[in-house]
Design a protein around this motif. Structure first.
Motif, mmCIF file in Angstrom:
data_model
loop_
_atom_site.group_PDB
_atom_site.id
_atom_site.type_symbol
_atom_site.label_atom_id
_atom_site.label_comp_id
_atom_site.label_asym_id
_atom_site.label_seq_id
_atom_site.Cartn_x
_atom_site.Cartn_y
_atom_site.Cartn_z
ATOM 1 N N ASP A 1 -1.330 -4.251 -5.605
ATOM 2 C CA ASP A 1 -1.942 -4.243 -4.281
ATOM 3 C C ASP A 1 -3.343 -4.838 -4.362
ATOM 4 O O ASP A 1 -3.718 -5.707 -3.566
ATOM 5 N N SER B 1 -0.598 0.008 -7.289
ATOM 6 C CA SER B 1 -2.016 -0.057 -6.940
ATOM 7 C C SER B 1 -2.630 -1.333 -7.509
ATOM 8 O O SER B 1 -3.381 -2.027 -6.821
ATOM 9 N N SER C 1 0.835 -1.199 0.000
ATOM 10 C CA SER C 1 0.000 0.000 0.000
ATOM 11 C C SER C 1 0.874 1.255 0.000
ATOM 12 O O SER C 1 0.391 2.369 -0.212
#
Ligand code: ADP
Length: 473
Positions: free
Chosen positions: A236, A233, A209
């Protein structure tokens, strides 16, 4: 091969600067050498003309006694800093410097062109840059004379030598400065990149993150940071999905395994009648079947995720598949008092994976039966229009609550109603339906009226030539 980017940039910088500086120095040096020689030539020509004029006036004064006139003229030119020599018909009459006079005597008469124009030439001398000579031919009466003024090229070469010496020191110094400057410049412009590298090093699966913080870098680098952060992102998100998937899968596996163990433990805890064992074994068999279904589903989705699920394309009649599925679930539906009706365009041939499409129809029917209470009705329609094959499965069941609607295609998602029910599925049925539809370049959607029923619609292109895409949910 230099591996450091900083050093590479510096090397390019120094190479470029070297070429620039050397070219520039050569041009300036050449220009200087030529202009020094031109100035010397100009002086020599002027001196030769002056000596010639002097000689001519001496000749007039002395009524043509040229040896004496030459002697006088040369004597007057002695202080001018150049060598003056006067020749007559190839013979040396007089010269200011006896040492140079000999060289001049050997070369000038032979080299002089006939006519009355000035001429400048270089006489080579071993061990020195040579002697530059300007020759002025004159004619007095019917006699031809040559007046030569000469100077050693030493002075020019000494001056050029000085310039060369300055360049030998200045050039490497300039390149050294360029090198250091280039290195500092490269270092400065790459610093945000180093910072990004350091931060990227610290990011692992555990802290996905985290994002790159690079202050205010140049446009190009901020684009790089933005792309990297976008990649993070996405990673993640997919790591999150994977973690959830593993947690959900383990959770789902735990229940049937616990039931099997519990049932076996109870059965074995004391002597029982054969019927009791049978009952226990039936429970274990049911749970084992559920487990098999779950493991099959998980395996299918995992294969699809890994991109190994290949469609086995073949031509078949889709209406036959739909009819077979409807017939197969009829007894199950009838047991709940549900009526199943189907209407399909006849001989609807389709090119796709028959097993997977059978699975899709079956999952939709299974859900319709599961979420429709007794005395309900399920209607299946198969049609083809405008190049699309359309399959709808409608039921008069409990419907889908608006809050659940965005999630029902997610893996392991189960509505509250399904969750509380022991007979409920694992929440993988619709995820598999979606994957199969998309693998055939199609789509699946639904409309629902909570309390009144739902309609699921699968739209498939008539021919779907692309290979199976990887599922997303
Ligand atoms: P499940 O194994 O729970 O049926 P699915 O992925 O097939 O898992 O469905 C997910 C959820 O969608 C179900 O738990 C249920 O809440 C809802 N759902 C699916 N089909 C229907 C339907 N025909 N009528 C009402 N709800 C449905």
């Amino acid at each position: 091969m230099i591996r450091s980017f900083r050093l590479q940039v510096t090397a390019w910088y120094v190479a470029f600067f070297s070429i620039l500086l050397i070219t520039f120095s050569l041009i300036v040096y050449g220009f200087l050498a030529r202009s020094l020689e031109a100035r010397l030539d100009e002086t020599l020509i002027t001196e030769a003309r002056t000596a010639a004029a002097l000689f001519q006036s001496e000749m007039q004064e002395m009524n043509g006694a040229f040896p004496a006139a030459a002697h006088e003229a040369v004597a007057e030119m002695r202080t001018r800093g150049v060598v003056i020599a006067i020749f007559s018909e190839g013979r040396l009459l007089e010269a200011t410097e006896p040492a140079e006079a000999e060289v001049l005597r050997r070369h000038v008469p032979g080299a002089a062109r006939t006519g009355d124009t000035d001429q400048v030439l270089t006489i080579p001398r071993p061990g020195s840059p040579g002697l530059r000579v300007a020759i002025q031919p004159i004619r007095i009466g019917d006699r031809g004379f040559l007046v030569a003024s000469a100077s050693s090229l030493d002075s020019v070469s000494v001056q050029l030598e000085g310039v060369r010496r300055v360049l030998y020191i200045a050039l490497p110094l300039a390149l050294l400065i360029a090198g250091v400057g280039g290195f500092l410049l490269a270092d400065r412009s790459l610093r945000p990149l180093f910072r990004m590298t350091e931060q990227a090093h610290e990011i692992s699966a555990r802290n996905l993150s985290q994002r790159l913080q690079v202050g205010r870098p140049a446009e190009e680098l901020s684009a790089l940071a933005a792309s990297f952060n976008e990649l993070l992102s996405r990673l993640d998100a997919s790591f999150g999905t994977m973690r959830r998937f593993i947690a959900d899968a383990s959770h789902e596996l735990r229940t049937p395994v616990a039931v099997i163990r519990g049932e076996a433990d109870v059965a074995l805890s004391q002597e029982r009648a054969p019927e009791a064992y049978k009952e226990s074994l039936a429970v274990i068999q049911d749970e084992a079947k559920r487990l098999t279904r779950l493991v099959d589903d998980l395996l299918n989705l995992a294969r699809a995720d890994a991109g190994h699920a290949r469609l086995r394309r073949e031509e078949f009649y889709l209406d036959d598949v739909v009819s077979e599925c409807c017939r197969a679930v009829q007894s199950l539906a009838a047991a709940k008092g549900i009526q199943v009706e189907w209407k399909a365009v006849e001989d609807l041939s389709y090119s796709g994976d028959e097993d997977l499409l059978r699975r899709l129809v079956f999952n939709l029917l299974d859900n319709a039966i599961r979420y429709t209470p007794g005395s309900g009705k399920i209607t299946v329609l198969l049609s083809r229009e405008e190049g699309q094959t359309r399959l709808t499965v409608s039921d008069t069941g409990v419907g889908i609550a608006p809050a659940a609607a965005p999630h029902i295609f997610e893996r392991f998602y189960r509505g509250d109603d399904a969750r509380s029910r022991q007979s409920g599925g694992f929440g993988l049925g619709l995820a598999i339906v979606k994957w199969i539809a998309e693998a055939h370049n199609g789509s699946v959607g639904f409309t629902s009226d909570p309390g009144a029923g739902s309609t699921f619609e699968v739209v498939l292109p008539v021919t779907s030539p692309a290979p199976a895409p990887r599922p997303v949910a």
